[in-house]
Design a protein around this motif. Structure first.
Motif, PDB file in Angstrom:
ATOM      1  N   UNK A 387     164.890 -27.409 -21.347  1.00 50.11           N
ATOM      2  CA  UNK A 387     165.022 -28.792 -21.779  1.00 50.11           C
ATOM      3  C   UNK A 387     164.753 -28.850 -23.273  1.00 50.11           C
ATOM      4  N   UNK A 388     165.436 -29.752 -23.952  1.00 55.07           N
ATOM      5  CA  UNK A 388     165.446 -29.722 -25.410  1.00 55.07           C
ATOM      6  C   UNK A 388     165.665 -31.117 -25.960  1.00 55.07           C
ATOM      7  N   UNK A 389     165.353 -31.282 -27.226  1.00 52.08           N
ATOM      8  CA  UNK A 389     165.662 -32.501 -27.965  1.00 52.08           C
ATOM      9  C   UNK A 389     166.756 -32.192 -28.974  1.00 52.08           C
ATOM     10  N   UNK A 390     167.595 -33.174 -29.256  1.00 51.19           N
ATOM     11  CA  UNK A 390     168.735 -32.932 -30.125  1.00 51.19           C
ATOM     12  C   UNK A 390     169.915 -32.444 -29.309  1.00 51.19           C
ATOM     13  N   UNK A 391     170.624 -31.464 -29.832  1.00 52.61           N
ATOM     14  CA  UNK A 391     171.846 -30.981 -29.190  1.00 52.61           C
ATOM     15  C   UNK A 391     171.709 -29.514 -28.795  1.00 52.61           C
ATOM     16  N   UNK A 392     172.486 -29.113 -27.800  1.00 55.70           N
ATOM     17  CA  UNK A 392     172.618 -27.733 -27.388  1.00 55.70           C
ATOM     18  C   UNK A 392     174.000 -27.249 -27.802  1.00 55.70           C
ATOM     19  N   UNK A 393     174.106 -25.966 -28.127  1.00 58.87           N
ATOM     20  CA  UNK A 393     175.408 -25.373 -28.446  1.00 58.87           C
ATOM     21  C   UNK A 393     175.738 -24.287 -27.432  1.00 58.87           C
ATOM     22  N   UNK A 394     177.015 -23.948 -27.342  1.00 63.35           N
ATOM     23  CA  UNK A 394     177.427 -22.874 -26.443  1.00 63.35           C
ATOM     24  C   UNK A 394     176.817 -21.543 -26.865  1.00 63.35           C
TER      25      UNK A 394
END
Length: 413
Positions: A387-394
């Protein structure tokens, strides 16, 4: 329960002496992939275990220097001791790092990764920040709703590092949805069919049985829980399958990272046949804040929400708006050793719930294939959640999946 937590935590920091004298050299090979803050471990069951209590201290050897590294010693559910630590920073593909482990009575006893027992749930934390709740007490539906919708043995809330909650339970459209849960929809047992997912059908359910182990430390916090799968028939309730959940949350920077491992085994002398159906297994119902207007989905195969359902993938992430202006997300990594991997996905499309497009994600290994479970055997499914804040990238998702699927090789020299 609180007493159990205290006893287990004491045992986990008070292992028998692993080495009568000297030190152990450990080599970690990055392998074919670049690594960043990667979880590594090595079994130490082959070493000489003594009866006196001690701690383990770990150092990284860099040239002639020894740099102290946080580590944690745990017993796996099969009883074997494992040493865990984080391969901090960047480790390029094809390189290796060297570590020294030695006995010490001054090992680390503080806990960054914590486990708290409320009497109804276990809370995994990083310092004071909540990662997830495992609800072992029964949670009942709202007043006026059929009590058949009661449930125990599920995860909610699961949070992003900011505290944004990424799960929901008992939504009005599907009262049987419970955050993160793991039931099966079509089970054939002794010639009859049962449904342990759709609670309103009153054909079966899953209930938490007990907490076997809890632990905390500088590297991870977690628990081993046991659950029972019940069928309901005219002759009464019957447990036909036992399940174990091993959940570990890891001390990595910036994100919350935790492993979910399910072990299934029939509890009678008859097999359990999980029939192919469009949804079953590891399910996640996202926060009700997320709709088609403010969340996006991406899979390892580059597919977006309109084209995902029914495809297979190594991972999927959903990122959405929380609290009106912040973005957080949930990445699920499926292990290549899972049944029917790469697993089929069941997701709700943008027209779900009368066009709201709420987010529901299910890795469903039996979506297109039966799965027969035989007595006397255990069948495992493994997932890693970030789980994260902001965006995830491939690229980031692929890196995390490589760490999970093909971790660095660790050798004791």
């Amino acid at each position: 329960m609180r007493r159990l937590v205290a006893v287990v935590l004491f045992c986990l920091i008070s292992f028998p002496s692993l080495w009568a004298a000297g030190e152990i050299r450990i080599v970690v090979e990055a392998g074919s992939y670049d690594r960043t803050d990667c979880v590594v471990s090595t079994g130490v069951s082959s070493l000489d275990l003594k009866g006196d209590l001690s701690a383990v201290v770990l150092y990284e050897r860099i040239g002639k220097k020894r740099i102290k590294v946080s580590c944690q010693l745990l017993r796996e559910k099969d009883g074997t001791p494992h040493l865990y630590w984080i391969l901090t920073g960047k480790t390029p593909a094809g390189t290796m790092r060297e570590f020294i482990a030695e006995r010490s009575r001054k090992g680390e006893r503080k806990a960054i990764m914590k486990t708290e027992d409320t009497g109804k749930a276990l809370i995994l934390k990083k310092n004071d920040n909540e990662i997830l709740y495992y609800n072992y007490a029964t949670v009942y539906p709202p007043a006026g709703i059929d009590p058949a919708f009661q449930r125990s043995g599920f995860i909610h809330p699961a949070c992003a590092p900011s505290g944004n909650v990424l799960t929901t339970i008992q939504p009005k459209d599907h009262y049987h949805h419970y955050g993160i849960w793991n039931p099966w929809t079509r089970i054939e047992y002794d010639g009859n069919m049962y449904d342990l997912w759709n609670l309103k059908d009153k054909k079966g359910t899953v209930r938490a049985r007990n907490i076997a182990v809890v632990y905390q430390g500088n590297i991870c916090a977690g628990y081993l829980a046991n659950l029972d799968h019940y069928i309901f028939s005219p002759s009464g309730e019957k447990v036909i399958m036992n399940e174990s959940w091993s959940v570990k949350s890891w001390n990595i920077p910036d994100k919350f990272l935790w492993d979910f491992e399910s072990g299934l085994h029939p509890s009678t002398d008859l097999p359990v046949l999980i029939k192919a159906y469009r949804y079953a297994g590891f399910g996640w119902r996202a926060t009700e804040e997320w709709t088609k207007e403010n969340c996006t989905m991406v899979t390892s195969e580059g597919k977006n929400r309109p084209e995902i359902d029914g495809t297979t993938a190594r991972w999927i992430f959903v990122t959405g708006t929380c609290g009106g202006n912040s973005r957080s997300g949930f990445l699920v990594l499926s292990h290549p050793g899972n049944y029917n991997a790469p697993e089929p996905l069941r997701i709700w499309d943008e027209n779900s719930n009368g066009g709201r497009g709420d987010a529901f994600v299910n890795f469903a290994p039996t979506k297109n294939k039966d799965w027969q479970l035989m007595p006397g055997k255990e069948y495992g499914l493994r997932y890693r959640i970030c789980t994260y804040d902001g965006e995830m990238t491939a690229d980031e998702a692929n890196r995390l999946w490589n760490d999970f699927a093909y971790p660095p090789k660790v050798f004791i020299k």
